[in-house]
Motif scaffolding. Structure first.
Motif, PDB file in Angstrom:
ATOM      1  N   PRO A  37       0.817  -1.219   0.000  1.00 48.23           N
ATOM      2  CA  PRO A  37       0.000   0.000   0.000  1.00 48.23           C
ATOM      3  C   PRO A  37       0.848   1.265   0.000  1.00 48.23           C
ATOM      4  CG  PRO A  37      -0.866  -1.596   1.570  1.00 48.23           C
ATOM      5  CD  PRO A  37       0.448  -2.143   1.081  1.00 48.23           C
ATOM      6  N   TYR A  40       1.624   3.022  -3.203  1.00 45.61           N
ATOM      7  CA  TYR A  40       0.597   3.790  -3.891  1.00 45.61           C
ATOM      8  C   TYR A  40       0.724   5.280  -3.604  1.00 45.61           C
ATOM      9  CZ  TYR A  40      -1.577  -0.794  -4.467  1.00 45.61           C
ATOM     10  OH  TYR A  40      -1.827  -2.099  -4.789  1.00 45.61           O
ATOM     11  N   PRO A  82      -1.719  -2.610  -9.376  1.00 43.93           N
ATOM     12  CA  PRO A  82      -3.135  -2.994  -9.540  1.00 43.93           C
ATOM     13  C   PRO A  82      -3.520  -3.338 -10.980  1.00 43.93           C
ATOM     14  CG  PRO A  82      -2.903  -0.975  -8.275  1.00 43.93           C
ATOM     15  CD  PRO A  82      -1.564  -1.252  -8.854  1.00 43.93           C
ATOM     16  N   TYR A 194     -11.169   1.820  -7.245  1.00 36.96           N
ATOM     17  CA  TYR A 194     -11.631   1.657  -5.868  1.00 36.96           C
ATOM     18  C   TYR A 194     -11.661   0.178  -5.484  1.00 36.96           C
ATOM     19  CZ  TYR A 194     -12.728   6.578  -5.786  1.00 36.96           C
ATOM     20  OH  TYR A 194     -12.617   7.954  -5.831  1.00 36.96           O
ATOM     21  N   ILE A 195     -12.307  -0.611  -6.318  1.00 32.89           N
ATOM     22  CA  ILE A 195     -12.363  -2.057  -6.116  1.00 32.89           C
ATOM     23  C   ILE A 195     -12.127  -2.698  -7.477  1.00 32.89           C
ATOM     24  CG2 ILE A 195     -13.756  -4.007  -5.356  1.00 32.89           C
ATOM     25  CD1 ILE A 195     -15.210  -2.144  -3.452  1.00 32.89           C
ATOM     26  N   HIS A 495     -19.853   0.919   0.794  1.00 29.67           N
ATOM     27  CA  HIS A 495     -19.039  -0.283   0.609  1.00 29.67           C
ATOM     28  C   HIS A 495     -17.790  -0.001  -0.231  1.00 29.67           C
ATOM     29  CE1 HIS A 495     -22.602  -2.214   2.236  1.00 29.67           C
ATOM     30  NE2 HIS A 495     -23.307  -1.764   1.220  1.00 29.67           N
ATOM     31  N   GLY A 496     -17.298   1.234  -0.141  1.00 29.79           N
ATOM     32  CA  GLY A 496     -16.102   1.602  -0.895  1.00 29.79           C
ATOM     33  C   GLY A 496     -16.346   1.955  -2.337  1.00 29.79           C
ATOM     34  N   GLU A 531      -8.387   3.201  -3.184  1.00 33.88           N
ATOM     35  CA  GLU A 531      -7.506   2.345  -2.386  1.00 33.88           C
ATOM     36  C   GLU A 531      -7.068   1.086  -3.122  1.00 33.88           C
ATOM     37  OE1 GLU A 531      -9.239   1.502   1.397  1.00 33.88           O
ATOM     38  OE2 GLU A 531      -9.457   3.620   1.944  1.00 33.88           O
ATOM     39  N   LYS A 533      -8.593  -1.747  -3.768  1.00 37.13           N
ATOM     40  CA  LYS A 533      -8.952  -3.001  -3.121  1.00 37.13           C
ATOM     41  C   LYS A 533      -9.188  -4.085  -4.167  1.00 37.13           C
ATOM     42  CE  LYS A 533     -11.117  -0.961   0.987  1.00 37.13           C
ATOM     43  NZ  LYS A 533     -12.385  -0.853   1.770  1.00 37.13           N
ATOM     44  N   ILE A 534      -8.875  -5.305  -3.828  1.00 35.13           N
ATOM     45  CA  ILE A 534      -9.006  -6.410  -4.785  1.00 35.13           C
ATOM     46  C   ILE A 534     -10.474  -6.714  -5.048  1.00 35.13           C
ATOM     47  CG2 ILE A 534      -8.560  -8.859  -5.182  1.00 35.13           C
ATOM     48  CD1 ILE A 534      -6.007  -8.498  -3.512  1.00 35.13           C
ATOM     49  N   ASP A 535     -11.274  -6.766  -3.998  1.00 39.42           N
ATOM     50  CA  ASP A 535     -12.704  -7.033  -4.147  1.00 39.42           C
ATOM     51  C   ASP A 535     -13.438  -6.401  -2.984  1.00 39.42           C
ATOM     52  OD1 ASP A 535     -12.487  -8.830  -1.924  1.00 39.42           O
ATOM     53  OD2 ASP A 535     -11.910 -10.445  -3.295  1.00 39.42           O
ATOM     54  N   SER A 538     -12.214  -7.397   0.609  1.00 43.35           N
ATOM     55  CA  SER A 538     -10.812  -7.240   1.028  1.00 43.35           C
ATOM     56  C   SER A 538     -10.616  -6.007   1.899  1.00 43.35           C
ATOM     57  CB  SER A 538      -9.920  -7.142  -0.202  1.00 43.35           C
ATOM     58  OG  SER A 538     -10.256  -6.018  -0.969  1.00 43.35           O
TER      59      SER A 538
END
Length: 538
Positions: A37, A40, A82, A194-195, A495-496, A531, A533-535, A538
């Motif tokens: 992280p 990034y 990513p 984001y995801i 939820h992101g 961020e 995020k993978i899913d 996560s």
């Protein structure tokens, strides 16, 4: 074209198949994949046009240094780490362009707010640099134009640095009813920063993902129905779809002469407004362009006003309260903010009123796509010279060009006649005419300054097998069919996953809705840095 919104209104109606042309920029050093992280972190994160101009003025950065930082960022985040896959091709001349802008600055020449600022463009916009214009299609990989689109000429005159081009839903999402937004046969699948298993939305998916992930300062997308505002919304940025004709369409691969437009995409309303003023201009080759400068503002940033909501009347689209409860909660919060800044909110209903003419919109687009694409390809520097040639190429190269979904929309377009057909003329009258009357009436009867709604639902998951699915709501179609201006600004996230708040008005009211959107942005501050995020879990 945001195909999912279209299909809804019409019923109101990382894979890479070819090597990305990113190695032309030899100045980019080889980088190891980003796997922490901390990696990034980026020194230009959330940098604005004004901030970068000040840093260049102070001598902290040069345009070359800024450009190199973005090149490194693209290599680290987009192609490794990513692997957003937002950039389809980099400009091999980008550093020499930046050097030229630095030399002008040293001599005392500053062209304006975009002098030395790197910009990414959707890959359906012509450039004279050594970059193909492909609409994401393998059929057009040989399409090196050698001439800038009208808006790119204005961008270059303003001193901007053309960093490269972004991936898009192939043919701006006008190929198949089963397409997955953000996928093209040339560029593969773009991801939401984001995801990463979420779709960045189409068709300006690459620009939305890139701007949000800080791969550039600002970007340009194009829209027929939702393709600027929808990817802006789900990628947590600002997008402006201007009145059709305010920005020239010359040199842009078309879908619809009545609905197409380019539009600014940025992380702030200020930067989007600055870019809009640079791009707007009268093009004699565009029949929809204003006849004089009275409709055009050379500086939309002068309308930014933190108190711009005071005393304003906003119509809220009622059907937005029948969707996802998380979306409704964000909307209720937005209404509270709007009221706190002096706005009056009135319930209105537009979406249901326009439902019956969704199929007419599709009819218009089929006719205009065939006509416009044949005219564009007829003078392009590609071996394919017509829609029929594109379809034949796709069939001959099906394994690479059509591995997941086919070209049934192109089949339907090819079967249509010319623009003198009664079916086409009647459909245009229903879509453009009826929609304008409906918006004008609601605005007039309620004395509104704008109509507001969530821009769309939350990003769906990437699904190359089944294609896009309905994400619950979409508000792009009324402004798209009317050719009216539309701006989206971050409204929050659940939820992101972010979504935007839309402001829509009547023709050439860009300054009015920019003022409203800016006031809301400054009062709410809902933009959040991705961020990766993978899913969802996560």
């Amino acid at each position: 074209m945001h195909r999912r919104n279209f299909l809804k209104t019409g019923s109101i109606a990382g894979i890479t198949l070819s090597a990305l042309s990113i190695n032309g920029c030899t100045a980019v050093p080889e980088k190891k994949p980003v796997d922490t992280p901390e990696a990034y972190n980026f020194e230009l994160n959330e940098a604005t046009i004004d901030e970068l101009q000040q840093k260049m003025k102070d001598g902290k950065y040069t345009s070359r240094a800024i450009t190199q930082l973005y090149l490194d960022r693209i290599h680290n985040i987009d192609k490794n780490g990513p692997k957003l896959n937002a950039v389809i091709e980099l400009n091999p001349d980008v550093l020499s362009i930046a050097d030229a802008m630095d030399n002008e600055r040293k001599s005392g020449k500053i062209r304006g707010p975009l002098h030395g600022i790197p910009v990414l463009l959707k890959d359906n916009i012509n450039t004279k640099d050594k970059i193909a214009t492909t609409a994401g299609s393998l059929a057009l990989v040989d399409n090196y134009i050698g001439k800038d689109a009208f808006i790119i000429n204005r961008l270059r005159e303003a001193g901007a640095v053309i960093l490269g081009k972004t991936n898009l839903s192939e043919w701006a999402n006008f190929r198949s009813t089963r397409a997955c937004s953000g996928w093209s046969s040339k560029g593969g699948q773009t991801k939401c920063p984001y995801i990463l298993d979420r779709n960045p939305s189409g068709s300006s998916a690459g620009t939305g993902s890139a701007v949000s992930a800080n791969l550039c300062v600002i970007g340009i997308g194009t829209e027929t129905d939702g393709s600027v505002v929808s990817p802006s919304s789900v990628n947590g940025i600002v997008g402006i779809k201007p009145t059709v004709g305010l920005l020239s369409r010359s040199g842009i691969i078309p879908i619809s002469k009545t609905q197409d437009t380019a539009g600014p995409m940025a992380r702030t309303v200020t930067d989007a407004a600055i870019l809009l003023g640079i791009l707007a201009g009268i093009d004699p080759e565009d029949a929809y362009a204003p006849k004089d400068n009275s409709k055009i503002q050379p500086d939309y940033a002068k309308f930014l006003d933190a108190n711009g909501l005071q005393g304003k009347r906003l119509g809220i689209e009622k059907t937005a309260f029948t969707g996802n409860p998380d979306m409704e909660a964000l909307l209720q919060n937005a209404i509270t903010v709007l009221k706190s800044k002096g706005a009056t909110i009135i319930d209105v209903e537009l979406v249901k009123e326009l439902k019956p003419i969704g199929t007419d919109e599709f009819t218009v687009l089929l006719y205009e796509f065939k006509d416009g694409l044949n005219k564009y390809l007829g003078t392009a520097n590609s071996k394919v010279k017509s829609l029929a040639d594109v379809m034949a190429f796709n069939k001959a190269n099906e394994a690479k060009a059509m591995p997941f979904f086919k070209q049934e929309i192109m089949d339907q377009a090819q079967a249509k006649g010319d623009l003198n057909s009664k079916e086409y003329i009647d459909a245009v009258a229903k879509t453009t005419g009826i929609t304008r009357k409906a918006i004008d009436k609601i605005m007039g009867d309620n004395k509104l300054d704008a109509i507001i709604a969530p821009t769309n639902g939350f990003a769906c998951t990437i699904d190359l097998v089944n294609g896009d699915y309905d994400n619950g709501f979409g508000f792009s179609t009324p402004a798209a069919m009317a050719g009216y201006p539309h701006i989206t600004v971050p409204m929050g996230a659940a939820h992101g996953l972010p979504i935007g708040l839309s402001f829509v008005s009547t023709a050439y009211k860009e300054a009015d809705i920019i003022k409203l959107a800016y006031a809301y942005e400054q009062a709410s501050k809902k933009r959040v840095i991705p961020e990766f995020k993978i899913d969802l879990l996560s």
